[in-house]
Design an enzyme around this catalytic site. Structure first.
Site, PDB file in Angstrom:
ATOM      1  N   ASP A   9     -55.309  -6.824  16.387  1.00 46.93           N
ATOM      2  CA  ASP A   9     -56.308  -5.962  15.775  1.00 46.93           C
ATOM      3  C   ASP A   9     -56.554  -4.810  16.747  1.00 46.93           C
ATOM      4  O   ASP A   9     -56.209  -4.904  17.929  1.00 46.93           O
ATOM      5  CB  ASP A   9     -57.599  -6.744  15.524  1.00 46.93           C
ATOM      6  CG  ASP A   9     -58.656  -5.932  14.797  1.00 46.93           C
ATOM      7  OD1 ASP A   9     -58.292  -4.991  14.071  1.00 46.93           O
ATOM      8  OD2 ASP A   9     -59.847  -6.224  14.981  1.00 46.93           O
ATOM      9  N   ASP A  11     -59.716  -2.293  16.840  1.00 52.63           N
ATOM     10  CA  ASP A  11     -61.105  -2.136  17.285  1.00 52.63           C
ATOM     11  C   ASP A  11     -61.620  -3.446  17.865  1.00 52.63           C
ATOM     12  O   ASP A  11     -61.636  -4.478  17.198  1.00 52.63           O
ATOM     13  CB  ASP A  11     -62.000  -1.716  16.117  1.00 52.63           C
ATOM     14  CG  ASP A  11     -61.613  -0.368  15.535  1.00 52.63           C
ATOM     15  OD1 ASP A  11     -60.976   0.401  16.260  1.00 52.63           O
ATOM     16  OD2 ASP A  11     -61.934  -0.114  14.362  1.00 52.63           O
TER      17      ASP A  11
END
Length: 218
Positions: A9, A11
């Protein structure tokens, strides 16, 4: 079973733009006289822009035109904050972990709900590190649906069972597990349903992860 690739991922895992998301949503909420706190913001981690707005609205109903307008406005605020991102904004330990994974020949990719993932990766000077960048444009069904991670694994030409996913949100862990990937929860969020959880890349090496998940080394 073997590990052939890793999907990260963006963020909260590679870099922390969560504060920028909060500031952008907060500005929109203030302009529209909506209550929005940092605690509310924690519920937006890992989900799409539309779902984030729905959660911000807390049951308030607005038209589709207004939905689109507000999402666009929030994104413009967010993109303005992103102008200041540099490679110095990589989270601690990320650079070394990526180098270790590359040295061991693993395929690396991004699996993010953000529609700004590619420009952020470019600003972090990592565009040549990741073979596939899955983002908010890649699939119709966002996390916690498994579609994004299935799509990214396919782009890497790997079976999902041969992939580890690093996530910082419950929705992301749910999506990765539903896809059939091994999962590592990273950060301060409560991610007890991940296969393995750590606070930071500074705490682990790649072989630590492999040993924990697979009881073997590469």
């Amino acid at each position: 079973m073997t590990i052939k690739g890793i999907i990260f991922d963006l963020d909260g895992v590679i870099t922390d733009t969560a504060e920028y998301h909060f500031l952008a949503w907060k500005r929109l909420a203030d302009e529209e006289n909506l209550d929005f706190t940092r605690e509310d913001n924690e519920q937006l981690r890992g989900v799409s822009r539309r779902e984030s707005l729905k959660r911000l609205l807390k049951g308030k109903v607005i038209s589709e035109d207004k939905m689109q307008s507000w999402m666009h406005r929030k994104n413009e605020y967010y993109k303005a904050y992103l102008d200041d991102i540099t490679p110095d904004d990589l989270l601690p330990g990320v650079s070394n972990f990526l180098e270790e994974a590359q040295a061991q020949g693993l395929k690396l990719a991004i699996g993010s709900a953000s529609k700004n993932a590619k420009p952020v990766i470019e600003k972090l000077n990592l565009i040549n590190v990741f073979e596939v960048i899955g983002d908010g444009y890649s699939v119709v069904n966002a996390k916690p649906a498994p579609d994004l991670f299935v799509w990214v694994a396919g782009g890497l030409h790997l079976h999902v069972a041969d992939v580890i996913v690093f996530e910082d949100s419950p929705a992301g862990i749910d999506a990765a597990k539903s896809a059939g990937c091994k999962t590592v929860g990273i950060g301060k969020s409560k991610l007890s349903h991940a296969d393995f959880a750590v606070r930071s890349f500074e705490e682990i090496t790649l072989n630590d992860v492999i040993n924990k998940l697979m009881n073997t080394t590469l």
